[in-house]
Design a protein around this motif. Structure first.
Motif, mmCIF file in Angstrom:
data_model
loop_
_atom_site.group_PDB
_atom_site.id
_atom_site.type_symbol
_atom_site.label_atom_id
_atom_site.label_comp_id
_atom_site.label_asym_id
_atom_site.label_seq_id
_atom_site.Cartn_x
_atom_site.Cartn_y
_atom_site.Cartn_z
ATOM 1 N N THR A 31 28.230 -30.910 28.936
ATOM 2 C CA THR A 31 28.349 -29.884 29.971
ATOM 3 C C THR A 31 29.698 -29.954 30.666
ATOM 4 O O THR A 31 30.316 -28.922 30.971
ATOM 5 C CB THR A 31 27.210 -30.028 30.997
ATOM 6 O OG1 THR A 31 25.956 -29.973 30.315
ATOM 7 C CG2 THR A 31 27.265 -28.918 32.023
ATOM 8 N N GLY A 32 30.192 -31.164 30.923
ATOM 9 C CA GLY A 32 31.520 -31.293 31.516
ATOM 10 C C GLY A 32 32.592 -30.685 30.646
ATOM 11 O O GLY A 32 33.513 -30.008 31.141
ATOM 12 N N ILE A 33 32.465 -30.887 29.338
ATOM 13 C CA ILE A 33 33.449 -30.326 28.410
ATOM 14 C C ILE A 33 33.343 -28.804 28.357
ATOM 15 O O ILE A 33 34.351 -28.092 28.299
ATOM 16 C CB ILE A 33 33.248 -30.943 27.007
ATOM 17 C CG1 ILE A 33 33.571 -32.429 27.057
ATOM 18 C CG2 ILE A 33 34.116 -30.253 25.971
ATOM 19 C CD1 ILE A 33 33.099 -33.196 25.854
ATOM 20 N N VAL A 34 32.110 -28.296 28.400
ATOM 21 C CA VAL A 34 31.904 -26.845 28.382
ATOM 22 C C VAL A 34 32.563 -26.181 29.588
ATOM 23 O O VAL A 34 33.067 -25.063 29.501
ATOM 24 C CB VAL A 34 30.386 -26.531 28.338
ATOM 25 C CG1 VAL A 34 30.103 -25.095 28.722
ATOM 26 C CG2 VAL A 34 29.834 -26.805 26.946
ATOM 27 N N ILE A 35 32.561 -26.880 30.728
ATOM 28 C CA ILE A 35 33.218 -26.328 31.916
ATOM 29 C C ILE A 35 34.736 -26.415 31.805
ATOM 30 O O ILE A 35 35.460 -25.456 32.090
ATOM 31 C CB ILE A 35 32.760 -27.082 33.190
ATOM 32 C CG1 ILE A 35 31.267 -26.888 33.439
ATOM 33 C CG2 ILE A 35 33.544 -26.598 34.410
ATOM 34 C CD1 ILE A 35 30.726 -27.725 34.598
ATOM 35 N N TYR A 36 35.235 -27.574 31.339
ATOM 36 C CA TYR A 36 36.679 -27.831 31.414
ATOM 37 C C TYR A 36 37.490 -27.190 30.289
ATOM 38 O O TYR A 36 38.545 -26.585 30.549
ATOM 39 C CB TYR A 36 36.941 -29.339 31.411
ATOM 40 C CG TYR A 36 38.420 -29.666 31.395
ATOM 41 C CD1 TYR A 36 39.190 -29.501 32.542
ATOM 42 C CD2 TYR A 36 39.044 -30.094 30.226
ATOM 43 C CE1 TYR A 36 40.548 -29.768 32.526
ATOM 44 C CE2 TYR A 36 40.401 -30.368 30.203
ATOM 45 C CZ TYR A 36 41.147 -30.205 31.359
ATOM 46 O OH TYR A 36 42.482 -30.457 31.338
ATOM 47 N N ALA A 37 37.019 -27.309 29.045
ATOM 48 C CA ALA A 37 37.832 -26.884 27.900
ATOM 49 C C ALA A 37 38.257 -25.411 27.973
ATOM 50 O O ALA A 37 39.440 -25.091 27.820
ATOM 51 C CB ALA A 37 37.086 -27.178 26.601
ATOM 52 N N PRO A 38 37.334 -24.467 28.221
ATOM 53 C CA PRO A 38 37.771 -23.069 28.322
ATOM 54 C C PRO A 38 38.638 -22.812 29.542
ATOM 55 O O PRO A 38 39.540 -21.976 29.500
ATOM 56 C CB PRO A 38 36.460 -22.286 28.405
ATOM 57 C CG PRO A 38 35.450 -23.262 28.895
ATOM 58 C CD PRO A 38 35.865 -24.581 28.333
ATOM 59 N N ALA A 39 38.366 -23.546 30.643
ATOM 60 C CA ALA A 39 39.182 -23.351 31.851
ATOM 61 C C ALA A 39 40.633 -23.710 31.575
ATOM 62 O O ALA A 39 41.558 -23.024 32.022
ATOM 63 C CB ALA A 39 38.634 -24.200 32.992
#
Length: 595
Positions: A144-152
């Motif tokens: 979930t952390g990656i899902v938030i950060y990577a596209p941002a």
């Protein structure tokens, strides 16, 4: 513009307004359901929507849950670089819905459980349940952390949108409506966010079609560039993407998501009848295929626009995930609000995935780690569920911050998330389809599957497959109409040279293990974990004695509180009676399920 000049656009006021409206609408849904259900007294109401939801909203929520911003940004880039063979995922979607609706759904729905891992205790023992729960919690928080950060990060580097402002605002809004509204708020915001995702894709596709002179022109460009590589039936398991790796490997991956993942199971068993639950899966199939079709065609549009000037090779962007935001700013930059719509689509993908994860994490924590060891009222559990939603929301935002300093480890963490699903699928398959499997076999099997799948997954990250197995398609910069070479471009060339040198070095020293085992297509990581878990579990069970089936009796002795007659207690606690229990063994080939 599309001829290859650098794009220098940035977000306009209209784009920020569109993005803010998406966040406000999502928050408003949470406030609405917090008010409507202000008298809800049980954790079941908060976590399961009272088990009174209908098929349509649940189906759209199922679609949104794992169609994250990574999907919105990465699928088109995948088609641009490797071709449209990922379209075969449609076949794996169909197979997944059939298997889920006929094997996993009947068991979970009839048991009327909140946490899927509760089944593991009913079928095996508490240790197996706790192992499954902890694996799920760890992988979900990381992912979930990656899902938030990577596209941002990708959107920030191309559109200029403030990175941390977007991260914190989306994380706070998501946590807000999850904490206030529970599962109903999550489901209905997912419905809204699926619409935003499709609208964002359509904006890019329609503008690309107009620019390139029609759909036929885009298909023709893609054909000439080798992007329509559907007919690859090579059975070599080392090849990255073929018909077989995508349909077989993809089916295992998606069954591990739809069949056993808490975030998905929690949705369809919240339906008011098993018929509605089945219907939600098949309507969801239409949503999955629609988003897949949009993302594949967006990738073809991407190639058609940049067929003679690849922005990545030219150094205009630093990563493939930035291709779609770059295209949006290139072709939609002069239309205020439309870049904001696409960014809203990407962040809608993030919101839907994160909200599903937060709600699922709260559910498994309450059901698996709190209720078995405490004696507290349903009203208190409802408050604890809301507090856990807030806590997990903050943890996911914090994980996004940690992801920002992890650099190259990001891909490794995503790979680890993928390989954990296979052994867990094998564990549930043992319980449901293998009557003589016992708790010893289950524990040894899942640990064996986890070790082997992690071994191949981490090994593949350290020793990547040679280019002839990945087969990236050619990218051209001959049509670029600028001559300035910037630092990013110079770095790209340097990295390319280093990659070539490293590849030549590895090609002369790679062992048999590296050339075969570690070069296996990543699509097969999940099947390997599942097969190893089931095989070892069956062998250990046969050697250690016959197992027992305890989850299909008229009443179940729950080890945490003593005897509980679910057929009597169900009406007061979760609404609809589910006639899940019989006095004979559960045999999926003989059991019929009333709708």
């Amino acid at each position: 513009m599309s001829g290859g000049s650098p794009v220098t656009g940035s977000f306009a006021m209209g784009d920020y307004v569109v993005f803010a409206l998406m966040l406000v609408m999502s928050a408003a849904v949470g406030i609405y359901y917090a008010w409507v259900d202000r008298d809800q007294r049980s954790s079941a109401d908060f976590l399961m929507g009272g088990r009174r939801l209908t098929a349509l909203p649940v189906s759209l929520s199922l679609t949104a849950s794992f169609m994250s911003a990574i999907t919105v940004l990465s699928n088109p880039a995948e088609v641009y670089r490797y071709g449209a063979s990922i379209g075969f995922f449609a076949i794996s979607y169909v197979l997944t819905m059939i298997v889920t609706s006929e094997i996993f759904l009947p068991v979970f729905y009839r048991l009327a459980i909140t946490s899927t891992y509760e089944y593991l205790e009913l079928r095996f023992n508490r240790a197996t349940r706790l192992l499954g729960t902890m694996l799920f919690i760890v992988q979900t928080i990381l992912y979930t952390g990656i899902v938030i950060y990577a596209p941002a990060l990708a959107l920030n580097q191309v559109t200029g949108m403030d990175l941390w402002g977007a991260l914190i605002s989306t994380g706070v809004v998501c946590t807000f409506y999850c904490t206030l509204g529970g599962l109903k708020a999550v489901v209905w915001t997912d419905v809204f966010q699926v619409g935003v995702m499709l609208a964002g894709f359509l904006a890019v596709i329609i503008r690309s079609v107009v620019l390139q002179g029609g759909v036929i022109a885009i298909i023709s460009d893609s054909q000439q560039g080798g992007r329509l590589n559907f007919w690859d039936f090579d059975i070599n398991p080392l090849r990255r993407h073929t018909f077989w790796t995508i349909t077989i490997g993809g089916t295992f991956i998606w069954i591990s998501i739809y069949g056993i993942n808490q975030a998905q199971v929690q949705r369809y068993i919240s339906c008011k009848s098993i018929g509605q639950a089945r219907l939600s899966l098949y309507i969801n199939l239409l949503g999955l295929c629609s988003i897949l079709l949009c993302s594949v065609f967006a990738g073809l549009c991407l190639y058609s626009v940049y067929k003679s000037c690849d922005p990545w090779t030219a150094g205009l962007i630093s990563a493939p995930d930035q291709l779609m935001p770059y295209l949006v700013m290139d072709i939609l930059g002069n239309y205020p609000g439309l870049p904001g719509l696409f960014v809203s689509a990407a962040y809608s993908g993030s919101l839907s995935t994160v909200s599903s994860s937060i709600n699922a994490l709260a559910a498994v924590t309450v059901e698996d780690l709190i209720k078995p060891y405490t004696q507290i009222s349903d009203r208190s559990l409802s408050r604890i569920s809301k507090g856990l939603s807030l806590l997990y929301g903050m943890l996911c935002i914090g994980m996004a911050g940690l992801a920002s300093v992890m650099g190259g480890i990001l891909q490794a963490v995503i790979s680890i998330f993928g390989v954990i699903g296979g052994p867990l699928l094998g564990l549930f398959t043992l319980g449901i389809l293998c009557p003589f499997a016992n708790s010893k076999g289950a524990l040894v099997g899942v640990m064996s599957g986890l070790i082997v799948s992690l071994w191949v997954g981490i090994g593949a990250h350290i020793y990547p497959a040679p280019p002839e197995m990945r087969r990236p398609l050619s990218l051209i910069t001959a049509g670029c109409n600028f001559t300035t070479v910037n630092w990013t471009s110079t770095m790209s060339v340097c990295c390319l040279v280093i990659d070539v040198i490293v590849h030549i070095s590895f090609s002369t020293t790679r062992s048999v293990l590296e050339d075969n085992w570690y070069s296996l297509s990543y699509m097969y990581f999940s099947p390997i974990g599942t097969i190893i878990t089931v095989t070892v579990g069956l062998i250990v069970s046969l050697l250690s004695g016959k197992g027992h089936i305890c989850c299909c009796k008229r009443y179940i002795v729950l080890r945490r509180t003593g005897e509980l007659d679910l057929t009597k207690d169900r009406q007061q606690k979760v609404g609809n009676t589910n006639h899940a229990f019989c006095d004979v063994e559960l045999d999926s080939t003989k059991t019929t399920i009333p709708s």
